[in-house]
Design a protein around this motif. Sequence first.
Motif, PDB file in Angstrom:
ATOM      1  N   LYS A  12       0.830  -1.207   0.000  1.00 30.61           N
ATOM      2  CA  LYS A  12       0.000   0.000   0.000  1.00 30.61           C
ATOM      3  C   LYS A  12       0.866   1.261   0.000  1.00 30.61           C
ATOM      4  O   LYS A  12       1.928   1.298   0.601  1.00 30.61           O
ATOM      5  CB  LYS A  12      -0.899  -0.017   1.235  1.00 30.61           C
ATOM      6  N   GLY A  13       0.361   2.287  -0.643  1.00 29.26           N
ATOM      7  CA  GLY A  13       1.045   3.573  -0.633  1.00 29.26           C
ATOM      8  C   GLY A  13       0.763   4.323   0.652  1.00 29.26           C
ATOM      9  O   GLY A  13      -0.276   4.130   1.293  1.00 29.26           O
ATOM     10  N   GLY A  14       1.694   5.167   1.035  1.00 31.02           N
ATOM     11  CA  GLY A  14       1.459   6.048   2.170  1.00 31.02           C
ATOM     12  C   GLY A  14       1.432   5.374   3.523  1.00 31.02           C
ATOM     13  O   GLY A  14       0.931   5.939   4.495  1.00 31.02           O
TER      14      GLY A  14
ATOM     15  N   LYS B  11       1.867  10.255  -5.328  1.00 30.74           N
ATOM     16  CA  LYS B  11       2.166   9.669  -4.023  1.00 30.74           C
ATOM     17  C   LYS B  11       1.031   8.754  -3.560  1.00 30.74           C
ATOM     18  O   LYS B  11      -0.141   9.036  -3.779  1.00 30.74           O
ATOM     19  CB  LYS B  11       2.377  10.781  -3.004  1.00 30.74           C
ATOM     20  N   GLY B  12       1.406   7.679  -2.895  1.00 37.43           N
ATOM     21  CA  GLY B  12       0.410   6.748  -2.368  1.00 37.43           C
ATOM     22  C   GLY B  12      -0.096   7.191  -1.012  1.00 37.43           C
ATOM     23  O   GLY B  12       0.547   7.980  -0.307  1.00 37.43           O
ATOM     24  N   GLY B  13      -1.271   6.696  -0.648  1.00 35.46           N
ATOM     25  CA  GLY B  13      -1.790   6.918   0.697  1.00 35.46           C
ATOM     26  C   GLY B  13      -2.268   8.325   0.964  1.00 35.46           C
ATOM     27  O   GLY B  13      -2.380   8.741   2.119  1.00 35.46           O
ATOM     28  N   ALA B 182      -0.798   4.349  -7.159  1.00 34.96           N
ATOM     29  CA  ALA B 182       0.238   5.338  -6.862  1.00 34.96           C
ATOM     30  C   ALA B 182       1.269   5.294  -7.983  1.00 34.96           C
ATOM     31  O   ALA B 182       1.351   4.325  -8.719  1.00 34.96           O
ATOM     32  CB  ALA B 182       0.888   5.016  -5.524  1.00 34.96           C
TER      33      ALA B 182
END
Lengths: 285, 297
Positions: A12-14, B11-13, B182
């Motif tokens: 997962k990103g972030g 960007k991820g998330g 992403a």
Amino acid sequence: MKNRKIVVTGGKGGTGKSTIAILIAFKALNQGKKVLLVDLDIECPNDYLILGINKLTNPSSNTYCYYPEIDPKKCKKCGLCISSCSSNALFKSKDSIPKLHKTLCSSCGVCWEICPHNAIKKVKEKNGEIYINKLSDNFTLATGRIIPGIRETSPVVTQTKKYLESYYKNFDLVIFDTAAGTHCNVIKALEGNQRAIAVTEPTPLGKHDLNIILKVLKVLNIPSHIVINQFDIGDINLIKEISKNNHSPIIGELPYNKKLAKIYSNGRFFENKNLSKLLNLNLVI
Amino acid sequence: MNKRITIASGKGGVGKSMISSMISILFSKDNNVVAIDCDVDAPNLALWLGIDTSNKNLADKTKFISTTKKPQIDKSKCNNCGKCVQKCNFDALEKGKSYPKLISYRCEGCQLCKIVCPNNAIKMVSVKNCLLSIFQTDYNFSVIQGQIQPGEAESGEAVTEIRKYANSISRKDSIFIQDAAAGIGCPVIASIVNSNYVIIVAEPSKSSFSDMNRIIRVINQFEIPYGIVINKYGLNNNISNEIIKQSKNNFLGKVSYDQEIIKSIVNMTPIFETNLKAKKEIKDIFKKVNDLIFNDK
């Protein structure tokens, strides 16, 4: 032991891959070790920004790919290159030679190998850059970065790793930071490592994506460990279940910390090396 | 006329799936919506719509699809000359004792090996590398997702395939809401292609701001209009202001930082079912996007 390598990933990103990679680097630095951090999130590398470097300048090296160039004199417009291109990067254009849509080309080489009239040659083109930033005597950051618009990004990962090979011996610890996801450039970043840390968050999203990346690591035969970011604001049991099913131990936890989030957003990690105390890590580095 | 809106970020998330889920629900009030999770590495959109995707019984339909072909070597014809190994640009073939060995996760299915083989010993066979699932949401529309099998590549091709599948179940006037992965590489490009509009989600951090500018460079190559949403507003007002200043007329709105959003996903409650501030803020953003999409000529 000299020259240990570890790769930080997550699916997962972030989830905090870069944060954890940097905090592990700080822990090693605090132990007096020499550390090389390699940012292989080549589509969107951010480690330099988090560490207070505003702009990447003066690349140490470039990365390259090949594109087809069609000789209009030799091309008989037979269309074989177009029908053989599995990326659909070559188009028929009226009364003229095939047109290339670069953003779709994977540089696979089929067109120049298959052309019966020898009308296609491969032309080298820059697709990315490699930067090296010495942050202190003991801490160096290396970054691979693609030029936006490039489709096939994984060769930049491979070439960055290859370029850095001669550097590894100068460091006690080499940390690779990967992109989000599980696709080719993540796989290229993971390859060749003997240890991987998967960073996750205790949510159904984190659980779902962690399960996938652990399966990828299994296919690649790389032992995996789990670090939970923001472990105190979710349901940690979600991750425990995945940890158990995949025989992948939870070796670290980082609590949610508003100050940390602010320091991250401003790119002020480097002057706050004590932040590494926040990361509870059960791993010999 | 079909409309296709893609949510991307670099960007991820940063909140792509959360915002995609809300935008899909809001569009579905007056339109036929098909939601597509274009993150085939780590699909999360259905989770934000309250669907437990680990329970495959909940899916209307699941099927393995093939988005790539891989070489199969006929041992009786191969004389181990090594030409395929030498020519493969992805290092996916390794010299073996009596015939080359395929390293599957490196193979991109380009068939160069087959073309260069002087002994006609290689044929390309389809590999079922992606699990496509369709879930019916509680909001009168379906969400389609693909899941690349662990260790398989070809995410971009998988995005193209699930988009094709979405077309097959759509109506002439459907609105496609596409939640991108992403990054800015091949799967994201495969998502952006032929979109009418891109919603870029950014959070107020230097990292996200930088990635936002990288995705804009990609979107501009396709000459697609875009708008910018700041999620987690409040984390860093200086950077938020910089993003707003740079975005000018392309700024769509903000979604405030709120830890309750994390709690709602832990409980698998769609934001639409809550009374959080984010719900109203995304509604305002939706109205702007809705106007832009339908007033556009």
